[in-house]
Design a protein around this motif. Structure first.
Motif, PDB file in Angstrom:
ATOM      1  N   GLU A  37       0.870  -1.173   0.000  1.00 26.75           N
ATOM      2  CA  GLU A  37       0.000   0.000   0.000  1.00 26.75           C
ATOM      3  C   GLU A  37       0.903   1.218   0.000  1.00 26.75           C
ATOM      4  N   GLU A 231      -0.118   0.723  -9.650  1.00 27.24           N
ATOM      5  CA  GLU A 231      -1.468   1.298  -9.624  1.00 27.24           C
ATOM      6  C   GLU A 231      -2.505   0.176  -9.605  1.00 27.24           C
ATOM      7  N   GLN A 233      -4.763  -0.656  -7.664  1.00 27.16           N
ATOM      8  CA  GLN A 233      -6.139  -0.352  -7.246  1.00 27.16           C
ATOM      9  C   GLN A 233      -7.047  -0.048  -8.431  1.00 27.16           C
ATOM     10  N   ASP A 234      -6.468   0.286  -9.602  1.00 25.74           N
ATOM     11  CA  ASP A 234      -7.274   0.626 -10.773  1.00 25.74           C
ATOM     12  C   ASP A 234      -7.576  -0.577 -11.665  1.00 25.74           C
ATOM     13  N   GLY A 257      -0.090  -0.260  -4.915  1.00 25.08           N
ATOM     14  CA  GLY A 257      -1.242   0.595  -5.171  1.00 25.08           C
ATOM     15  C   GLY A 257      -1.690   1.296  -3.910  1.00 25.08           C
ATOM     16  N   ASP A 258      -2.752   2.038  -4.034  1.00 26.84           N
ATOM     17  CA  ASP A 258      -3.301   2.791  -2.911  1.00 26.84           C
ATOM     18  C   ASP A 258      -4.822   2.755  -2.997  1.00 26.84           C
ATOM     19  N   PRO A 259      -5.487   2.059  -2.089  1.00 24.64           N
ATOM     20  CA  PRO A 259      -6.951   1.976  -2.145  1.00 24.64           C
ATOM     21  C   PRO A 259      -7.634   3.332  -2.170  1.00 24.64           C
ATOM     22  N   ARG A 262      -8.358   4.941  -5.707  1.00 23.57           N
ATOM     23  CA  ARG A 262      -9.203   4.215  -6.655  1.00 23.57           C
ATOM     24  C   ARG A 262     -10.344   5.145  -7.072  1.00 23.57           C
ATOM     25  N   ASN A 272     -12.288  -3.073  -3.529  1.00 23.99           N
ATOM     26  CA  ASN A 272     -11.500  -3.804  -2.521  1.00 23.99           C
ATOM     27  C   ASN A 272     -10.534  -4.814  -3.148  1.00 23.99           C
ATOM     28  N   MET A 274      -7.337  -4.802  -3.536  1.00 21.82           N
ATOM     29  CA  MET A 274      -6.071  -5.059  -2.841  1.00 21.82           C
ATOM     30  C   MET A 274      -6.258  -6.096  -1.738  1.00 21.82           C
ATOM     31  N   ASP A 553     -15.746   6.624  -2.179  1.00 27.02           N
ATOM     32  CA  ASP A 553     -15.283   6.849  -3.549  1.00 27.02           C
ATOM     33  C   ASP A 553     -15.067   8.338  -3.810  1.00 27.02           C
ATOM     34  N   SER A 556     -12.002   9.572  -2.174  1.00 30.46           N
ATOM     35  CA  SER A 556     -10.822   9.200  -2.955  1.00 30.46           C
ATOM     36  C   SER A 556     -10.530  10.245  -4.019  1.00 30.46           C
TER      37      SER A 556
END
Length: 602
Positions: A37, A231, A233-234, A257-259, A262, A272, A274, A553, A556
């Motif tokens: 992460e 990346e 999370q995408d 990645g980084d939640p 997203r 979710n 990851m 979302d 984010s």
């Protein structure tokens, strides 16, 4: 001798990552499968390169095996490839030059990887899938629904079925293998003979190929003992299915990645993912904790941490240690924009090289107010307010792609002269009714060519060709905004993903805009009488189901906007929008731990 080399490389890594225990945990982890992460600015790429160096040096990746690096876009893939080519030799020693490194690492996006597979083995599905797959015109759902030329090639039932599958994928619903095969057959029989191929078919055909040909699947699983996905999370549902097809029991994995970044759920990014990957593949999860971008900027460092804590703790955050968020407030849209641009004028006057972005949640009437005041101040700016579904934006990419393939596709001569000639032909031959947007698109094209011929001058010609083709096919010219000459950029937040500026101004941080209507209409505070022009988040204990997911979302998207700034972020709002409807500051400006301060006094 071998042990001495490993020890030397370990010492180099320790020196390069001194004091960051989490980065070192990733690099030296004994687990063959690690998921990281890694928020923006936390040293993700350097950590990845160091782990690859350590695995190569210690025999974790046997010669002559290769690493497969996959990303969301080919632009991101090439950035990683350059980073690996530049830094890996430093760790491995002079004997490993960039050319050797390029032979060890395949870095591309999911579509690029699938195209390479189909060029070699597509004939196993159909003789119509010839090696010149790059010459085909890539199309999407909008083209299937609105392009008369494409519609004429499809029966009504088959067109409706293609749209159905496109919608499923956009909703992160994985089609069954039977649906994939049917979809692929329609594309092969009714579109490929006319030179068309859908974006999703590129991946779905590769999935079918692996499903029906275990030998091919085994070859790729063996050829790439380590798969790196950036990346992560995408990743959407069909890219996730593809990964599952080529990962064997022996495959090593490194997902980064980084939640909280997203923001592509609306085009099928898996929720979710990851956590899903960590569980399914028994991956060791490591969270990077040191923010290097803001390490010398205490307020931005706190702001970054507080937004992340709100996401992690479902907004139950202790607000004792508040972060300041500089904000502009206007009684109306004009006053908001005037205050914001007066600050920008001061920044530019003090630093003529400062790079600045004004980001909007989406296109609206307010942006015109900003444009007028920028002009009044004599401030040069670049108009980058493109939506992916703008017809002019779509048509321009289609036109560029067609001319690019016809003029450069056969020779793949990516010289500065050839690309400059290509750009001139585009400017001479392309026309539209939107002169302002077209002028910006021409400027983006020039910036892209500048980037390819100068910044990417050292990468192989094939990589340059794939980069340009991918940008035109996937309508990603917006990513060239970082290379335009203007110091001030107007852009949507989604268009700014992956880019950075010194100063970022987030406009219209208001209720009903950010979060949007679909959030505010379901919020218990939507009509609350407010003593101050600031909305508030409802009690987090009431969050449930889709509402909770949707507001995260939106958070984010806010976080992505904030982290586009290298030095400072500012927000603004007004009592009345350009359409004279009343408004107040968004609840995101008043999250627990965030304190709005007057930006004009900063």
């Amino acid at each position: 001798m071998y042990d001495d080399k490993v020890q030397t490389i370990e010492e180099r890594i320790l020196q390069n990552h001194a004091g960051d225990e989490q980065q070192l945990n990733v690099i030296f982890s004994k687990s063959p499968r690690v998921i990281v992460e890694a928020p923006a600015g936390y040293g993700k790429t350097s950590t990845m390169v160091s782990r690859l160096a350590y695995l190569y040096a210690s025999g974790g990746i046997p010669n002559p095996k290769k690493i497969l690096g996959l990303t969301f876009s080919i632009n991101a893939a090439l950035k990683i490839k350059r980073e690996v080519a530049e830094k890996l030799p430093i760790f491995l020693g002079e004997m490993d030059n960039p050319i050797v490194v390029n032979e060890r690492v395949t870095a591309t996006n999911f579509h690029g990887f699938c195209k390479s597979v189909l060029r070699k083995y597509g004939y196993l599905i159909s003789p119509l899938l010839k090696p010149d797959i790059n010459q085909m015109k890539a199309v999407g759902k909008v083209d299937i629904e609105k392009n008369a030329s494409i519609q004429s090639k499809l029966s009504d039932d088959n067109r409706q079925f293609l749209v159905l599958i496109e919608d499923k994928i956009a909703s992160a619903e994985l089609p069954t293998i039977e649906e994939m095969v049917k979809y692929n057959q329609i594309v092969i029989n009714e579109m490929v003979p006319h030179g068309y191929l859908t974006h999703d078919a590129v991946i779905l055909l590769a999935i079918q190929l692996f499903e029906e040909n275990p030998g091919v699947k085994l070859f790729y699983s063996d050829y790439y003992p380590l798969i790196v996905v950036d990346e992560f999370q995408d990743t959407n549902c069909i890219a996730w299915r593809l990964l599952n097809a080529i990962i064997s029991e022996k495959t090593q994995l490194l997902f980064l990645g980084d939640p909280l970044q997203r923001i592509y759920g609306f085009i099928g990014a898996v929720p979710n993912i990851m956590q899903l990957a960590a569980t399914q593949f028994s991956m060791e999860k490591i969270v990077l904790s040191e923010n290097y971008r803001f390490r010398n900027n205490p307020e931005m460092l706190k702001l970054d941490a507080i937004i992340r804590r709100n996401a992690e703790l479902n907004f139950h955050v202790d607000s004792a240690n508040e972060a300041k968020l500089p904000a502009f407030w206007g009684e109306n849209q004009y006053e908001e924009a005037k205050a914001t641009i007066s600050k920008i004028d001061k920044i530019v006057s003090g630093d003529s090289k400062a790079r600045i972005a004004i980001l909007f949640r989406g296109r609206n009437d307010n942006e015109a107010v900003y444009e007028n005041i920028l002009n009044d101040h004599g401030l040069d700016f670049f108009y980058g307010m493109f939506n992916d579904d703008d017809q002019n934006y779509i048509d321009f990419h289609i036109f560029c792609r067609r001319l690019f393939v016809s003029t450069i596709g056969s020779s793949k001569l990516i010289s500065k002269r050839a690309l400059s000639s290509f750009a001139e032909r585009i400017k001479n031959d392309y026309s539209s009714n939107d002169a302002r947007a077209t002028s910006s698109l021409f400027e983006l094209l020039d910036a892209l060519i500048q980037k390819v011929t100068i910044d990417y001058s050292d990468i192989p010609t094939e990589d340059k060709y794939e980069l340009l083709l991918d940008i035109f096919e996937n309508r990603q010219l917006k990513q060239a905004m970082e290379y335009v000459d203007s110091n001030i950029i107007l852009s949507t937040i989604h268009g700014a993903k992956g880019l950075e500026w010194d100063y970022v101004f987030i406009a219209d941080l208001e209720r009903w805009i950010f979060p949007g209507y679909h959030i505010c209409s379901g919020c218990t505070e939507r009509f609350a009488e407010l003593a101050l022009p600031k909305c508030k988040l409802p009690d987090a204990t009431t969050f449930a189901g889709q509402f909770a997911e949707s507001i995260l979302d939106e958070l984010s998207v806010f976080y992505v906007a904030v982290t586009r700034a290298r030095k400072q972020v500012y927000v603004s709002a007004s009592g009345k929008k350009a359409n004279n409807k009343a408004s107040v500051f968004s609840c995101f400006a008043t999250l627990a731990g965030i304190k709005i301060v007057n930006a004009e006094a900063e």
